[in-house]
Design an enzyme around this catalytic site. Structure first.
Site, PDB file in Angstrom:
ATOM      1  N   HIS A  89      22.859   9.871   1.752  1.00  0.00           N
ATOM      2  CA  HIS A  89      22.194   9.229   0.606  1.00  0.00           C
ATOM      3  C   HIS A  89      22.955   9.451  -0.707  1.00  0.00           C
ATOM      4  O   HIS A  89      22.434   9.151  -1.774  1.00  0.00           O
ATOM      5  CB  HIS A  89      20.730   9.673   0.441  1.00  0.00           C
ATOM      6  CG  HIS A  89      19.857   9.273   1.602  1.00  0.00           C
ATOM      7  ND1 HIS A  89      18.488   9.176   1.520  1.00  0.00           N
ATOM      8  CD2 HIS A  89      20.163   8.937   2.883  1.00  0.00           C
ATOM      9  CE1 HIS A  89      17.993   8.809   2.688  1.00  0.00           C
ATOM     10  NE2 HIS A  89      19.004   8.664   3.539  1.00  0.00           N
ATOM     11  N   ARG A 134      18.071  20.639  19.897  1.00  0.00           N
ATOM     12  CA  ARG A 134      17.137  21.706  20.272  1.00  0.00           C
ATOM     13  C   ARG A 134      15.908  21.105  20.933  1.00  0.00           C
ATOM     14  O   ARG A 134      15.530  19.965  20.600  1.00  0.00           O
ATOM     15  CB  ARG A 134      16.742  22.540  19.055  1.00  0.00           C
ATOM     16  CG  ARG A 134      15.721  21.873  18.160  1.00  0.00           C
ATOM     17  CD  ARG A 134      15.519  22.604  16.859  1.00  0.00           C
ATOM     18  NE  ARG A 134      15.058  23.979  16.958  1.00  0.00           N
ATOM     19  CZ  ARG A 134      13.801  24.344  17.203  1.00  0.00           C
ATOM     20  NH1 ARG A 134      12.866  23.433  17.386  1.00  0.00           N
ATOM     21  NH2 ARG A 134      13.462  25.613  17.259  1.00  0.00           N
ATOM     22  N   ASP A 140      19.324  -0.075   9.133  1.00  0.00           N
ATOM     23  CA  ASP A 140      19.143  -0.392   7.710  1.00  0.00           C
ATOM     24  C   ASP A 140      19.986   0.464   6.769  1.00  0.00           C
ATOM     25  O   ASP A 140      20.467   1.536   7.120  1.00  0.00           O
ATOM     26  CB  ASP A 140      17.661  -0.285   7.330  1.00  0.00           C
ATOM     27  CG  ASP A 140      17.085   1.106   7.598  1.00  0.00           C
ATOM     28  OD1 ASP A 140      17.464   1.726   8.603  1.00  0.00           O
ATOM     29  OD2 ASP A 140      16.263   1.568   6.789  1.00  0.00           O
ATOM     30  N   GLU A 187      14.424   2.131   9.092  1.00  0.00           N
ATOM     31  CA  GLU A 187      14.157   3.567   9.257  1.00  0.00           C
ATOM     32  C   GLU A 187      13.922   4.245   7.917  1.00  0.00           C
ATOM     33  O   GLU A 187      13.106   5.154   7.784  1.00  0.00           O
ATOM     34  CB  GLU A 187      15.311   4.252   9.999  1.00  0.00           C
ATOM     35  CG  GLU A 187      15.053   5.724  10.338  1.00  0.00           C
ATOM     36  CD  GLU A 187      15.248   6.675   9.170  1.00  0.00           C
ATOM     37  OE1 GLU A 187      14.471   7.627   9.025  1.00  0.00           O
ATOM     38  OE2 GLU A 187      16.173   6.450   8.350  1.00  0.00           O
ATOM     39  N   GLU A 188      14.674   3.824   6.896  1.00  0.00           N
ATOM     40  CA  GLU A 188      14.558   4.475   5.578  1.00  0.00           C
ATOM     41  C   GLU A 188      13.226   4.153   4.913  1.00  0.00           C
ATOM     42  O   GLU A 188      12.931   4.650   3.832  1.00  0.00           O
ATOM     43  CB  GLU A 188      15.717   4.045   4.671  1.00  0.00           C
ATOM     44  CG  GLU A 188      17.113   4.390   5.199  1.00  0.00           C
ATOM     45  CD  GLU A 188      17.445   5.882   5.125  1.00  0.00           C
ATOM     46  OE1 GLU A 188      16.597   6.666   4.664  1.00  0.00           O
ATOM     47  OE2 GLU A 188      18.557   6.237   5.536  1.00  0.00           O
TER      48      GLU A 188
HETATM   49 ZN   LIG Z   1      18.702   8.320   5.511  1.00  0.00          ZN
HETATM   50 ZN   LIG Z   2      19.441   8.041   8.512  1.00  0.00          ZN
END
Ligand SMILES: [Zn+2]
Ligand SMILES: [Zn+2]
Length: 406
Positions: free
Chosen positions: A376, A189, A91, A149-150
């Protein structure tokens, strides 16, 4: 404004196999094509069709419409072996692109400003390479192209739609192109990699009135200001100083005129932390503080608290596998950042709760090419050299996890 001031590290061409190096032009083309058609969460129809069309052409079995716009591809090897998942989010964001590049966004107010266009291109390159090397592949690789995801989050609905079953995943890996690291660096990690993301919305209801007659009112601004200040003490005075966390008040809206005492105030914020044991801590403290202050001032309130994403926790053994792979792809040891943590959040966390796995950052900033704006940002872009590196990383992880040579 730059995400990193570090210069890119040299990448030894020989670390990337010839077949992936010769895929580079295609990877760039796919990424730029996707970059021009950014779509918001659960609206990724054009993106999903682009992915499905490629998979179809390469003869890769796949399912579309998983959790609305998700796509799941399955590449079964000729030999038995484990099932490894690769996750790529699809997305874009509600941002107007400020870059003047030939491949700039064609969708007004929409932009791939986080690099998910690159994630899809890397996953497609990985799928293509696997399809070409099916005879050498042991086990199965499942590629999960994930929507939203956002926000509001596509990983959980994909799991609920059965994306981790048939065949059942033994492990999962994923990457984020990362402009906080220069090209040629990998951040990985064991344990907590990214933070839990929680949201709170508080409405304080006072009693409005004349600005000159405060004794007849309950001033929602004064009550709200106390709440904002007191929320800071959660980190300063309640959280174990060895732990880490964030409580951010991002918006505070109240009042209509200078001579009117505000009737209500709206406060919205976000909470971040790594330790899953703190799941109840922040919500409880926020509820207690808001209740106590409002009660003390004679105001009432409405509070909603939402646990958006849990923290991204990497499995120790798989994180070590990814790290040792990274050490052979990028320059050792400076190319691998072993303690790379961010208070940013990711819904990759839901996959990592369901199956052991590892999420890692693939450095993509190149300050020398002016490709170092933060994620962003309306001028975000990344060094596309990272695309081939990403495919090489995934293929080597598959080789190591599935014990084969591709
Ligand atoms: Zn993002
Ligand atoms: Zn992202």
């Amino acid at each position: 404004m730059v995400a990193t001031t570090l210069k890119p590290l040299p990448i030894e061409a020989s670390r990337i196999r010839l077949s992936i190096r010769s895929l580079q032009t295609q990877l760039v083309e796919w990424r730029r094509c996707l970059h021009q058609t950014p779509e918001l969460g659960f609206q990724e129809q054009v993106t999903a069709a682009f992915i499905a069309q490629k998979l179809e052409a390469w003869g890769i079995a796949h399912q579309t419409g998983v959790a609305q716009t998700g796509v799941v591809a399955v590449i079964e090897g000729k030999h038995p072996g484990p099932v490894l998942g690769i996750r790529a989010d699809m997305d874009a964001l509600p941002i107007q692109e400020a870059n003047q590049v030939p491949y700039r966004s064609q969708n007004d107010g929409r932009m791939h400003a986080c690099g998910h266009d690159g994630h899809v291109a890397i996953a497609l390159g990985t799928a293509y390479h696997l399809a070409q090397h099916r005879d050498q592949l042991h086990g199965t690789v499942k590629i999960l192209f994930q929507p939203a995801e956002e926000g509001p989050g596509g990983a959980k609905p994909m799991i609920e739609a059965g994306a981790l079953e048939n065949p059942k995943l033994d492990a999962i890996i994923g990457l984020h192109l990362w402009n906080n690291l220069p090209l040629g660096m990998v951040g990985v990690r064991p344990g907590a990699m990214m933070a839990a993301v929680e949201l709170f919305d508080i409405t304080i209801q006072g009693r409005g009135g004349h600005g000159a007659m405060p004794h007849q009112t309950v001033d929602a601004i004064v009550v709200g200001a106390q709440v904002v200040n007191a929320l800071q003490t959660i980190i300063a005075r309640n959280l174990d100083p060895i732990q880490s966390g964030v409580v951010t008040v991002g918006t505070f809206h109240a009042g209509t005129a200078r001579n009117v005492i505000a009737d209500s105030a709206q406060i919205n914020g976000t909470v971040r932390y790594f330790d899953p044991n703190l799941t109840d801590f922040f919500e409880t403290r926020i509820r207690d503080i808001v209740a106590g202050i409002c009660q003390g001032f004679g105001a009432t309130y409405h509070l909603t608290y939402q646990r958006l994403y849990p923290p991204v926790i990497n499995d120790g053994a798989i994180a070590n596998l990814v790290r040792s792979v990274a050490e052979n792809v990028v320059e050792t040891p400076i190319g691998v950042v072993p303690d790379c943590q961010t208070m940013g959040g990711e819904d990759m966390s839901y996959f990592l709760q369901a199956v052991p796995g590892c999420y890692f950052f693939l450095g993509s900033a190149n300050i020398e090419k002016d490709l170092a704006y933060p994620h962003h940002h309306p001028r975000f872009d990344f060094d596309e050299t990272a695309l081939g590196l990403g495919v090489e990383m995934f293929i080597r992880c598959i080789e190591t996890f599935n014990h084969c040579t591709l």
